[in-house]
Design a protein around this motif. Structure first.
Motif, PDB file in Angstrom:
ATOM      1  N   GLY A  46       0.848  -1.703   0.063  1.00  0.00           N
ATOM      2  CA  GLY A  46       0.323  -0.018   0.079  1.00  0.00           C
ATOM      3  C   GLY A  46       0.320   1.674   0.022  1.00  0.00           C
ATOM      4  N   GLN A  47       2.136   0.732  -0.522  1.00  0.00           N
ATOM      5  CA  GLN A  47       3.413   2.314  -0.015  1.00  0.00           C
ATOM      6  C   GLN A  47       3.462   2.663  -1.604  1.00  0.00           C
ATOM      7  OE1 GLN A  47       6.475   0.852   1.387  1.00  0.00           O
ATOM      8  NE2 GLN A  47       7.751   2.104   1.376  1.00  0.00           N
ATOM      9  N   GLN A  48       3.425   4.321  -1.345  1.00  0.00           N
ATOM     10  CA  GLN A  48       3.696   5.796  -2.126  1.00  0.00           C
ATOM     11  C   GLN A  48       5.155   5.594  -2.785  1.00  0.00           C
ATOM     12  OE1 GLN A  48       2.305   9.720  -1.929  1.00  0.00           O
ATOM     13  NE2 GLN A  48      -0.001   8.689  -2.207  1.00  0.00           N
ATOM     14  N   LEU A  49       5.349   4.639  -3.568  1.00  0.00           N
ATOM     15  CA  LEU A  49       7.454   4.622  -4.348  1.00  0.00           C
ATOM     16  C   LEU A  49       7.748   5.966  -4.678  1.00  0.00           C
ATOM     17  CD1 LEU A  49       7.382   1.380  -4.979  1.00  0.00           C
ATOM     18  CD2 LEU A  49       7.412   1.611  -2.721  1.00  0.00           C
ATOM     19  N   TYR A  50       6.871   6.731  -5.492  1.00  0.00           N
ATOM     20  CA  TYR A  50       6.830   7.846  -5.777  1.00  0.00           C
ATOM     21  C   TYR A  50       5.656   8.630  -5.867  1.00  0.00           C
ATOM     22  CZ  TYR A  50       8.289  11.269  -8.860  1.00  0.00           C
ATOM     23  OH  TYR A  50       8.669  12.550  -9.935  1.00  0.00           O
ATOM     24  N   ALA A  51       5.487   9.809  -5.707  1.00  0.00           N
ATOM     25  CA  ALA A  51       4.588  10.705  -5.725  1.00  0.00           C
ATOM     26  C   ALA A  51       4.041  12.351  -5.955  1.00  0.00           C
ATOM     27  CB  ALA A  51       3.592  10.832  -4.241  1.00  0.00           C
ATOM     28  N   ARG A  52       4.009  12.245  -6.805  1.00  0.00           N
ATOM     29  CA  ARG A  52       3.486  14.241  -7.813  1.00  0.00           C
ATOM     30  C   ARG A  52       2.449  14.898  -7.788  1.00  0.00           C
ATOM     31  NH1 ARG A  52       6.816  15.958 -12.700  1.00  0.00           N
ATOM     32  NH2 ARG A  52       8.849  15.125 -11.121  1.00  0.00           N
ATOM     33  N   GLU A  53       2.030  15.388  -6.583  1.00  0.00           N
ATOM     34  CA  GLU A  53       0.453  15.911  -7.019  1.00  0.00           C
ATOM     35  C   GLU A  53      -1.048  14.896  -7.123  1.00  0.00           C
ATOM     36  OE1 GLU A  53      -0.511  18.586  -6.034  1.00  0.00           O
ATOM     37  OE2 GLU A  53       1.436  20.213  -7.193  1.00  0.00           O
ATOM     38  N   THR A 177      -8.494  11.723  -9.000  1.00  0.00           N
ATOM     39  CA  THR A 177      -6.675  11.717  -8.571  1.00  0.00           C
ATOM     40  C   THR A 177      -6.479  10.751  -8.820  1.00  0.00           C
ATOM     41  OG1 THR A 177      -7.798  11.504  -6.609  1.00  0.00           O
ATOM     42  CG2 THR A 177      -7.772  14.477  -7.182  1.00  0.00           C
ATOM     43  N   ALA A 178      -5.293  10.764  -8.989  1.00  0.00           N
ATOM     44  CA  ALA A 178      -3.927  10.418  -8.842  1.00  0.00           C
ATOM     45  C   ALA A 178      -3.966   8.809  -7.389  1.00  0.00           C
ATOM     46  CB  ALA A 178      -2.627  10.315  -9.181  1.00  0.00           C
ATOM     47  N   ASP A 179      -4.675   9.755  -6.885  1.00  0.00           N
ATOM     48  CA  ASP A 179      -5.395   9.045  -5.206  1.00  0.00           C
ATOM     49  C   ASP A 179      -6.250   8.159  -5.514  1.00  0.00           C
ATOM     50  OD1 ASP A 179      -2.972   9.026  -3.506  1.00  0.00           O
ATOM     51  OD2 ASP A 179      -3.659  10.648  -2.823  1.00  0.00           O
ATOM     52  N   ALA A 313       4.124  -5.104   6.701  1.00  0.00           N
ATOM     53  CA  ALA A 313       5.703  -4.971   4.953  1.00  0.00           C
ATOM     54  C   ALA A 313       5.613  -3.491   4.969  1.00  0.00           C
ATOM     55  CB  ALA A 313       4.804  -5.601   4.294  1.00  0.00           C
ATOM     56  N   ALA A 314       7.039  -3.795   3.972  1.00  0.00           N
ATOM     57  CA  ALA A 314       7.064  -2.016   3.706  1.00  0.00           C
ATOM     58  C   ALA A 314       7.825  -2.548   2.277  1.00  0.00           C
ATOM     59  CB  ALA A 314       7.549  -1.485   4.263  1.00  0.00           C
ATOM     60  N   ALA A 315       7.796  -1.485   0.895  1.00  0.00           N
ATOM     61  CA  ALA A 315       9.314  -1.923   0.166  1.00  0.00           C
ATOM     62  C   ALA A 315       9.991  -0.481   0.742  1.00  0.00           C
ATOM     63  CB  ALA A 315       8.637  -1.502  -1.099  1.00  0.00           C
ATOM     64  N   LEU A 316      11.539  -1.623   0.642  1.00  0.00           N
ATOM     65  CA  LEU A 316      12.404  -0.623   1.025  1.00  0.00           C
ATOM     66  C   LEU A 316      13.550  -0.454   0.627  1.00  0.00           C
ATOM     67  CD1 LEU A 316      13.524  -3.158   4.370  1.00  0.00           C
ATOM     68  CD2 LEU A 316      11.726  -1.054   4.599  1.00  0.00           C
ATOM     69  N   PRO A 317      13.867   0.965   0.245  1.00  0.00           N
ATOM     70  CA  PRO A 317      14.573   1.398  -0.829  1.00  0.00           C
ATOM     71  C   PRO A 317      15.675   0.959  -1.014  1.00  0.00           C
ATOM     72  CG  PRO A 317      14.629   3.211   0.916  1.00  0.00           C
ATOM     73  CD  PRO A 317      13.532   1.370   1.589  1.00  0.00           C
ATOM     74  N   ALA A 318      17.011   0.191  -1.538  1.00  0.00           N
ATOM     75  CA  ALA A 318      18.215  -0.165  -1.518  1.00  0.00           C
ATOM     76  C   ALA A 318      19.454   0.819  -1.673  1.00  0.00           C
ATOM     77  CB  ALA A 318      18.321  -0.368  -3.623  1.00  0.00           C
ATOM     78  N   THR A 355       8.053  11.844   5.888  1.00  0.00           N
ATOM     79  CA  THR A 355       6.049  11.329   5.286  1.00  0.00           C
ATOM     80  C   THR A 355       6.266  10.046   5.558  1.00  0.00           C
ATOM     81  OG1 THR A 355       7.066  12.859   3.379  1.00  0.00           O
ATOM     82  CG2 THR A 355       5.189  11.376   3.160  1.00  0.00           C
ATOM     83  N   VAL A 356       5.198  10.033   6.217  1.00  0.00           N
ATOM     84  CA  VAL A 356       4.844   8.738   6.222  1.00  0.00           C
ATOM     85  C   VAL A 356       4.051   7.893   5.183  1.00  0.00           C
ATOM     86  CG1 VAL A 356       2.910   7.122   7.882  1.00  0.00           C
ATOM     87  CG2 VAL A 356       3.613   8.915   9.149  1.00  0.00           C
ATOM     88  N   VAL A 357       4.677   6.440   4.819  1.00  0.00           N
ATOM     89  CA  VAL A 357       4.674   6.141   3.504  1.00  0.00           C
ATOM     90  C   VAL A 357       3.956   4.689   3.818  1.00  0.00           C
ATOM     91  CG1 VAL A 357       7.093   6.964   2.513  1.00  0.00           C
ATOM     92  CG2 VAL A 357       6.856   4.659   3.648  1.00  0.00           C
TER      93      VAL A 357
END
Length: 386
Positions: A46-53, A177-179, A313-318, A355-357
């Motif tokens: 459910g995580q936003q990996l990239y968000a613009r507006e 909206t994108a959301d 669970a989370a998608a963690l950055p490399a 930011t809470v992801v």
């Protein structure tokens, strides 16, 4: 313990989190500045990996047809619509919609099935097929729009409204909206996986003597790409709701307002590839794990245990420089009485910017009855004097 805007914040894990060392080094997600709206979400976490507006309203154009497909899927799932049912395409529909924008090129007197109309919508973005499906399923466009908007509300798409079944320009009645589109994409792919696989992801469609290609830049063009829809009008620019699945992990991308199709397509594909390459999904904690304790006010105990009611669970950055931190947040002290299983706090994963992801509820691990008078007095003295 640190108080922030009325919430006590307790760091539950004193270490930074990154993906396993074997992951490839992270690179910036390549989204041109000319694109005003872009969003990439990992559906597993459910995580936003990239968000613009992501909450900015825009006109979705033909991406509207994903809601038309979802509405049909829901009716099929409820046994209110049969895929093998035929519909007599009328002269009035032909006169209004033949060759009007993207088209299945239906002719008056033809009797496509509901399934064939759906393929015309999902594969070649048929404006005519969308209007025919609305009429076939409910008898009128108005009744179909009521269903579309009711479904949008039920999915939590609070910033969306649909004024047509096909996204044709309607004076601003249709917006999203994108959301909200991510919520729709999640519902189509996860609530109706069999229908999704049956009707999305086809590269071409032949109707009569006319064969047309699917213009989706994700399907068949990135590994695991299997949908969903593109859109364009002069008012909306170029839009995309796309998805791909690899190894049971599904990402959804939204692009809106792109000035060109080439820029939209490249940005959508690049975001999908970046999301799979530079983030690694991890189950950090199992359901039932106790994460900490919250202070209690006027209770028989001065604190209560906090546990997860589902896996976290989370998608963690490399990139090791792009670390994430875990925190427990709650409005407290929590007032007694508290019943075991009550949600009393949140476990939050913060990115490097704060930011809470990822956010999940924490529930009480035990009952905490309200204290008697003398216990409350004792607790007050203990608080005052440390």
């Amino acid at each position: 313990m640190k108080k922030v805007k009325g919430w006590f914040v307790v760091f539950a894990v004193g270490v930074s989190l990154t993906a396993p060392a074997c992951a490839q080094p992270a690179t910036p997600a390549p989204v041109p500045d000319e694109i005003p709206v872009a969003l990439l979400v990992d559906l597993w976490t459910g995580q936003q990996l990239y968000a613009r507006e992501p909450s900015r309203r825009f006109v979705p154009a033909s991406v509207t047809k994903v809601m038309t497909a979802y509405t049909a899927f829901k009716l099929v799932g409820e046994d209110k619509l049969r895929l093998d049912r035929h519909f007599l395409y009328t002269q009035a529909l032909e006169e209004e919609w033949y060759a009007e924008g993207s088209n299945m090129f239906l002719r008056a007197g033809e009797r496509p099935t509901i399934g064939q109309l759906l393929l015309g919508i999902t594969t070649v973005s048929g404006n005519d097929a969308s209007m025919a499906l609305a009429e076939a399923a409910t008898g009128s466009t108005g009744a179909w729009l009521e269903l579309m908007n009711a479904n949008a509300a039920a999915l939590g798409m609070s910033d969306s409204h649909f004024g047509s079944p096909n996204g044709y320009p309607d004076g601003g009645k249709t917006y999203t909206t994108a959301d909200d589109l991510v919520k729709l994409g999640r519902a189509v792919t996860m609530d109706y996986p069999v229908l999704f696989r049956r009707f999305f992801g086809h590269r071409r469609l032949k109707w009569g003597d006319i064969t047309q290609a699917n213009h989706d830049p994700i399907t068949g063009q990135v590994e695991g790409g299997d949908g969903l829809k593109t859109g364009y009008t002069s008012e909306a620019g170029y839009t995309l709701l796309g998805t791909a699945e690899r190894g049971g992990r599904r990402l959804i991308v939204v692009i809106a307002g792109s000035p060109t199709a080439r820029m939209r397509d490249a940005a959508g594909r690049n975001l999908i590839e970046w999301g799979f390459r530079d983030f690694a999904p991890e189950r950090l904690f199992a359901a039932g794990s106790e994460m900490g304790r919250a202070q209690v006010q006027d209770g028989e105990a001065r604190s209560v245990g906090l546990a997860l009611d589902k896996d976290f669970a989370a998608a963690l950055p490399a990139d090791p420089a792009n670390t994430m931190k875990l925190a427990i947040s709650y409005r407290g002290p929590v007032e007694a009485p508290i019943v075991k299983g009550d949600p009393v706090a949140r476990l939050q994963l913060h990115d490097a910017s704060g930011t809470v992801v990822v956010d999940a509820p924490l529930v009480a691990t035990e009952d905490v009855p309200k204290a008697g008078l003398f216990r409350r007095i004792g607790n007050a003295f203990a608080k005052w004097f440390g």
